[in-house]
Design an enzyme around this catalytic site. Sequence first.
Site, PDB file in Angstrom:
ATOM      1  N   THR A 157     -20.402   3.869  10.870  1.00 22.11           N
ATOM      2  CA  THR A 157     -20.014   4.969  11.762  1.00 22.11           C
ATOM      3  C   THR A 157     -19.532   4.406  13.083  1.00 22.11           C
ATOM      4  O   THR A 157     -20.016   3.371  13.527  1.00 22.11           O
ATOM      5  CB  THR A 157     -21.251   5.863  12.000  1.00 22.11           C
ATOM      6  OG1 THR A 157     -21.534   6.562  10.803  1.00 22.11           O
ATOM      7  CG2 THR A 157     -21.038   6.854  13.124  1.00 22.11           C
ATOM      8  N   VAL A 186     -23.761  16.563   4.858  1.00 19.80           N
ATOM      9  CA  VAL A 186     -23.405  16.285   6.254  1.00 19.80           C
ATOM     10  C   VAL A 186     -24.467  15.355   6.826  1.00 19.80           C
ATOM     11  O   VAL A 186     -25.664  15.538   6.571  1.00 19.80           O
ATOM     12  CB  VAL A 186     -23.340  17.591   7.075  1.00 19.80           C
ATOM     13  CG1 VAL A 186     -23.134  17.296   8.557  1.00 19.80           C
ATOM     14  CG2 VAL A 186     -22.211  18.484   6.567  1.00 19.80           C
ATOM     15  N   GLY A 209     -26.313   4.754  11.385  1.00 18.28           N
ATOM     16  CA  GLY A 209     -27.461   4.439  10.538  1.00 18.28           C
ATOM     17  C   GLY A 209     -27.664   5.470   9.447  1.00 18.28           C
ATOM     18  O   GLY A 209     -26.797   6.306   9.186  1.00 18.28           O
TER      19      GLY A 209
HETATM   20  N1  ASP Z   1     -25.026   7.963  10.198  1.00 18.00           N
HETATM   21  C1  ASP Z   1     -24.006   8.148   9.223  1.00 18.00           C
HETATM   22  C2  ASP Z   1     -24.419   9.210   8.269  1.00 18.00           C
HETATM   23  O1  ASP Z   1     -25.577   9.221   7.841  1.00 18.00           O
HETATM   24  C3  ASP Z   1     -23.671   6.926   8.448  1.00 18.00           C
HETATM   25  C4  ASP Z   1     -23.400   5.683   9.230  1.00 18.00           C
HETATM   26  O2  ASP Z   1     -23.862   5.520  10.339  1.00 18.00           O
HETATM   27  O3  ASP Z   1     -22.675   4.827   8.708  1.00 18.00           O
HETATM   28  O4  ASP Z   1     -23.600   9.984   7.878  1.00 18.00           O
END
Ligand code: ASP
Length: 291
Positions: A157, A186, A209
């Site tokens: 992300t 989501v 995360g």
């Molecule tokens: N936090 C994001 C989610 O759970 C994923 C990520 O941080 O890569 O959608």
Amino acid sequence: MPDDVVEDHRCGVRNALRAGWEVLASGGTALKAVEEAVVLMEDDETFDAGRGSFLTADGRVQLDAMIMDGATMRAGGVGCVERIRNPIRAARLILSESPHVYFVGEGAEDFVAGLGMRLIENSELVIDRERERLAVAQARAAAGERDLTFAGPGHDTVGAVALDASGHLAAATSTGGTLNKTPGRVGDASLIGCGCYADDQSGAVSCTGWGEPIMKLVLGKWAADRLTTGALPDLAAREAIGYLNSRLDGHGGMILLDSKGRYGIAHNTPRMAWGVRTGIGEQVGIEITRS
Ligand code: ASP
């Protein structure tokens, strides 16, 4: 983050820092700065945002994003959009053009299309590297491996926080979510107070995360609130990641900024790409675990 993509991440963060800094240095708002920084990373296939994002279990890209203005506390978010190249731009439109905060799926796409945003085919967001990652993840799942998220390519992300010359804060977060997610899921990234939050009276925060534990703890707001009782961002960010770890065995990372320009960076993953740009200079890091 595997070794062979470390340099790409460093480069992507550096480009995003420059884009954000250009806005701030020319007197632009924190809101504009975080939007531009995140657009750069959405356009960079290195990251799990925009084109090149992780795929859903049925092979599509579904994107979530949020942007929030600490000065006005206006916010805009999109969830599960499939036909928008830069979901952070869609979130920004919602912030300024709608009394609502959050739009999902086709409703989000229709809303921004009505304001002139071009919709694209979902296939334009899908790249071969992600088709391969999905195939590997699904093969592992079929073989009975459980923690795909951590065993696989991790989290990617993107997010930005900024403080402008007028003393206002803003935050933005954008993601393709987790690899092999069930369509319609989501994550925390676009949920207010979870993966994104900004209030001039507390702080601006963006998280990455494993989204489910971050959501359950409303972690972004949890960290920002600690600033109102005197904690410095460095400590608050480390405490937040410690809380994520101890309370729900979660993993992730956070960037947190207060209205005096003090910041915190923390993660309990082996690596997290981050960068800081101030009037004094620029610093970009990947591997310093500061949780
Ligand atoms: N936090 C994001 C989610 O759970 C994923 C990520 O941080 O890569 O959608």
